[in-house]
Design an enzyme around this catalytic site. Structure first.
Site, mmCIF file in Angstrom:
data_model
loop_
_atom_site.group_PDB
_atom_site.id
_atom_site.type_symbol
_atom_site.label_atom_id
_atom_site.label_comp_id
_atom_site.label_asym_id
_atom_site.label_seq_id
_atom_site.Cartn_x
_atom_site.Cartn_y
_atom_site.Cartn_z
ATOM 1 N N GLU A 41 38.381 48.150 49.916
ATOM 2 C CA GLU A 41 39.188 47.015 49.445
ATOM 3 C C GLU A 41 40.586 47.503 49.120
ATOM 4 O OE1 GLU A 41 39.988 44.269 45.672
ATOM 5 O OE2 GLU A 41 37.846 44.590 45.988
ATOM 6 N N HIS A 61 36.782 37.738 47.238
ATOM 7 C CA HIS A 61 37.751 38.423 46.381
ATOM 8 C C HIS A 61 38.296 37.457 45.339
ATOM 9 C CE1 HIS A 61 41.662 40.229 45.262
ATOM 10 N NE2 HIS A 61 41.019 41.364 45.457
ATOM 11 N N HIS A 84 44.624 46.714 49.685
ATOM 12 C CA HIS A 84 45.407 45.521 49.972
ATOM 13 C C HIS A 84 46.812 45.826 50.481
ATOM 14 C CE1 HIS A 84 42.272 43.106 48.291
ATOM 15 N NE2 HIS A 84 42.375 43.665 47.115
ATOM 16 N N ASP A 98 41.087 49.634 45.389
ATOM 17 C CA ASP A 98 41.886 48.453 45.037
ATOM 18 C C ASP A 98 43.381 48.773 45.101
ATOM 19 O OD1 ASP A 98 42.346 45.814 44.518
ATOM 20 O OD2 ASP A 98 41.417 45.779 42.547
#
Length: 321
Positions: free
Chosen positions: A7, A161, A9, A284
């Protein structure tokens, strides 16, 4: 040991131009630099932390707040640009698609295009879907089921999410403390409640009965749901509730990631409840720096086989890397 982070971004400039909510990251130039970088800086920080592969996904709220032809065009353009970025470093970057969820049939078609034509590994949906005809729909709503039908057909996961809670929830639950503690609305608590509710509703909706091959992912060590599964399941077995194998359904259809939750007690709870085969390493990034997550995994009291599953093996099997 090989490390795959699931995950991680970025922001596409066109998608971000449609954001009406301007969180604190919009005022952090270092954060913005990382969110918009899909090249040298990102790779440098991956190398420094020992991360071999990032599965890239757009940050919230992505396209869940856009509708109509505009949503379809924006999502398609973002996925095409992300594909070009992954092709520049195909051994380091994989991708989840962004979908125009307010147009479910088009979203299902875009998922199929992204998987079959661009080589993407699934898709990520961010919080409630908003449009002129709705003030925020949970993703269990049956109008979104064409997306899940297509995900089952393609055998790819959908990552649920967080995004900012519904305005009525913000008003009722959080407003008194947001001036002093703005993080309460997002990663400190609001994101968890909102996304855990999405997960619970997905199980209760019957979507997994309809599509028994559907695979879902939750971040942040399952948004606290592994800790609560036994109690939720027990309470739903009481008289007056419709029959539901809640705990088993969740454990059979969900994978969870370590994104932004580097807690050893919480991880061990998840291993005991879900099994090591259902846990995927994530950082993250860009909202959380890489090194703490990788260093933390070095210290968790797990055997080498389970550590290898979490750091790369489970992701390789689930995403067919």
């Amino acid at each position: 040991m090989k490390v795959v982070a699931l995950e991680e971004h970025y922001w596409d400039a066109e998608v971000a131009s449609h954001f009406k909510e301007r969180g604190p990251e919009m005022r952090n130039p270092q954060m913005l630099e990382r969110l918009h970088d899909l090249g040298a800086l990102r790779l440098k920080e991956m190398d420094e932390a020992g991360i071999d592969v990032q599965v890239l996904s757009h940050g919230a709220p992505a396209t869940q707040r856009i509708e109509g032809d505009l949503a379809v065009q924006v999502a398609r353009g973002a996925n095409d640009r992300l594909f070009k970025a992954t092709q520049s470093h195909p051994d380091r970057f994989k991708a989840f698609a962004v979908l125009p969820s307010n147009e479910p049939k088009a979203a299902a078609d875009e998922l199929e295009r992204a998987v079959t034509k661009l080589g993407f590994k699934g898709a990520m949906l961010h919080g409630l879907s908003y449009g002129e005809k709705n003030s925020g729909l949970f993703l269990d709503d049956k109008r979104f089921w064409p997306i899940y039908e297509r995900a089952q057909k393609l055998d790819v996961p959908i990552y649920l999410h967080p995004a900012v809670p519904h305005p009525a929830v913000v008003e009722a639950y959080y407003k008194d403390y947001l001036q002093q503690f703005p993080g309460l609305l997002t990663a400190a608590w609001g994101f968890t409640v909102e996304t855990a509710t999405q997960g619970i509703r997905m199980v209760l909706s019957g979507v997994f009965d309809k599509y028994p091959g559907l695979k879902m992912i939750l971040g942040h060590l399952g948004e606290s749901l592994p800790f609560s599964l036994w109690r939720i399941d027990m309470a739903l077995q009481r008289p007056g509730n419709a029959p539901t194998p809640f705990r088993d359904t969740f454990r059979n259809h969900f994978w969870i990631t370590t994104s932004g939750n580097f807690s050893t007690p919480a991880l061990l709870c998840c291993v005991m409840e879900m099994g090591a085969d259902r846990i995927l390493f994530s950082v993250d990034y860009s909202f959380v720096p890489n090194p703490p997550g990788v260093k933390w995994m070095d210290s968790v009291p797990l055997g080498p086989e389970d550590r290898a599953k979490i750091l790369h093996g489970n992701a390789e099997r689930l995403l067919r890397l």
